[in-house]
Scaffold this active site. Structure first.
Site, PDB file in Angstrom:
ATOM      1  N   ASP A   1    -101.884 -17.533  -2.718  1.00 57.15           N
ATOM      2  CA  ASP A   1    -101.177 -18.481  -1.857  1.00 57.15           C
ATOM      3  C   ASP A   1     -99.761 -18.024  -1.499  1.00 57.15           C
ATOM      4  OD1 ASP A   1    -103.366 -20.060  -1.713  1.00 57.15           O
ATOM      5  OD2 ASP A   1    -102.642 -21.620  -3.093  1.00 57.15           O
TER       6      ASP A   1
ATOM      7  N   HIS B   1     -98.995 -14.916  -0.666  1.00 53.24           N
ATOM      8  CA  HIS B   1     -99.186 -14.119   0.556  1.00 53.24           C
ATOM      9  C   HIS B   1     -99.475 -15.038   1.749  1.00 53.24           C
ATOM     10  CE1 HIS B   1    -100.597 -11.062  -2.532  1.00 53.24           C
ATOM     11  NE2 HIS B   1     -99.639 -10.422  -1.902  1.00 53.24           N
TER      12      HIS B   1
ATOM     13  N   GLN C   1     -95.962   4.171  -4.746  1.00 54.40           N
ATOM     14  CA  GLN C   1     -95.050   3.282  -5.472  1.00 54.40           C
ATOM     15  C   GLN C   1     -95.502   3.016  -6.905  1.00 54.40           C
ATOM     16  OE1 GLN C   1     -95.814   0.104  -2.422  1.00 54.40           O
ATOM     17  NE2 GLN C   1     -95.516  -1.256  -4.164  1.00 54.40           N
TER      18      GLN C   1
ATOM     19  N   GLY D   1     -91.849 -11.638   0.241  1.00 49.24           N
ATOM     20  CA  GLY D   1     -91.683 -12.772  -0.659  1.00 49.24           C
ATOM     21  C   GLY D   1     -90.457 -12.577  -1.547  1.00 49.24           C
ATOM     22  N   GLN D   2     -89.742 -13.661  -1.803  1.00 50.30           N
ATOM     23  CA  GLN D   2     -88.534 -13.607  -2.625  1.00 50.30           C
ATOM     24  C   GLN D   2     -88.849 -13.203  -4.073  1.00 50.30           C
ATOM     25  OE1 GLN D   2     -85.279 -13.793  -1.686  1.00 50.30           O
ATOM     26  NE2 GLN D   2     -85.036 -13.146  -3.798  1.00 50.30           N
TER      27      GLN D   2
ATOM     28  N   VAL E   1     -93.807 -18.762  -4.262  1.00 50.21           N
ATOM     29  CA  VAL E   1     -94.754 -19.864  -4.476  1.00 50.21           C
ATOM     30  C   VAL E   1     -95.113 -19.858  -5.963  1.00 50.21           C
ATOM     31  CG1 VAL E   1     -97.020 -20.809  -3.877  1.00 50.21           C
ATOM     32  CG2 VAL E   1     -95.661 -19.632  -2.133  1.00 50.21           C
TER      33      VAL E   1
END
Ligand code: PAF
Length: 283
Positions: free
Chosen positions: A36, A38, A62, A149-150, A178
């Site tokens: 959720d 994403h 990465q 996203g943070q 989230v």
């Protein structure tokens, strides 16, 4: 590459036919295993772009030695179904051979000093690998906006800095973390947790909540409260707890007051999780 560009060109023609004079493109870069968090990025992408592109690519550059590149969850069919439910989306899911036809790129991008701190300290070269793939995705898709996203706070910082440093013509949009109802930040790696670890993983957000409540009294109170909140969980090993100035991503000094960012990383069993929150540092 040619195919996704073609899809974007067709979607732009389509939008123009519907009267959109200058169709905008919003890119959501992901490694798949969509949750959720994403989907919140995709929802925001629909607000800022006429055309939404979601990339799904587990970027080998990465991942370091001994990390979870091989076992990272790959759930393409479920991801496509989830995106389908959110509305029209162009999905770009290249193979590693398509992205890196000549193996590791000869050209490197360095995330600089900040890229060696915190996550970069535990994961040498991680952010350089993130910056290469994000740069490639931006060049392939040429979006108007790109969304992150943070939860991956240091990633947000190094990508935003790259965009500014290299004058990349894109707007970076950051979407709030989230969380599950108990506070755990959604992450594709949460699927690694067994039942007991899942309960224990609550510690990360508890640490941040404690830090936030104590921040008004200053950095020493913040650290003491956060450390106290991390105690008593045998399944959890705190890897770092850091308070940085969001403008520089460098640790704050004792005289710092104002908006700060608290970042935490912990191993829960064998799973490494990260989280962060903004606080107001007083004292
Ligand atoms: O945040 C991620 O999922 C990845 O680091 C990203 C931005 C998709 C680059 O591979």
């Amino acid at each position: 590459m040619a195919e996704v560009r073609e899809q974007i060109a067709l979607a732009k023609d389509d939008a123009r036919l519907r009267g959109v004079t200058n169709p905008t493109v919003a890119l959501v870069p992901t490694m798949g295993a969509l949750h959720d968090g994403h989907l919140a990025l995709v929802t925001r992408a629909r607000e800022v772009g006429d055309i939404v592109v979601v990339s799904i690519f587990v970027n080998p550059l990465q991942f370091g030695e001994g990390e979870d590149l091989e076992t990272y969850p790959r759930t393409l069919d479920a991801d496509l179904a989830a995106l389908d439910r959110t509305g029209p989306t162009i999905v770009f899911a290249p193979t590693a051979a398509e992205m890196y036809p000549e193996g590791r790129t000869q050209t490197k991008i360095s995330a600089g000093h900040v890229g060696t701190l915190l996550e970069g300290r535990s994961r040498a070269g991680h952010f350089d690998g993130v910056l290469i793939v994000v740069n490639k995705l931006l060049n392939i898709v040429q979006p108007t906006s790109v969304l992150f996203g943070q939860k991956d706070g240091q990633q947000v910082f190094v990508v935003s800095r790259m965009v500014r440093d290299l004058n990349i013509p894109v707007t970076v949009e950051v979407v709030d973390t989230v969380r599950e109802t108990d506070g755990l930040a959604l992450s594709s790696r949460n699927t690694y947790l067994d039942e007991r670890e899942r309960v224990a993983a609550r510690v990360l957000s508890a640490v941040l909540e404690a830090a936030e409540s104590a921040a008004v009294s200053g950095i020493d109170s913040l650290i003491a409260a956060a450390q106290a909140a991390s105690m008593g969980q045998p399944l959890v090993t705190l890897e770092y707890l850091s308070v940085v100035n969001p403008a520089t991503f460098l640790p704050v000094d004792d005289n710092f007051h104002g908006r700060a960012q608290v970042l935490v990383a912990a191993r829960v069993g064998t799973t490494r999780l990260i989280d962060n929150e903004f606080v107001y540092l007083g004292g």
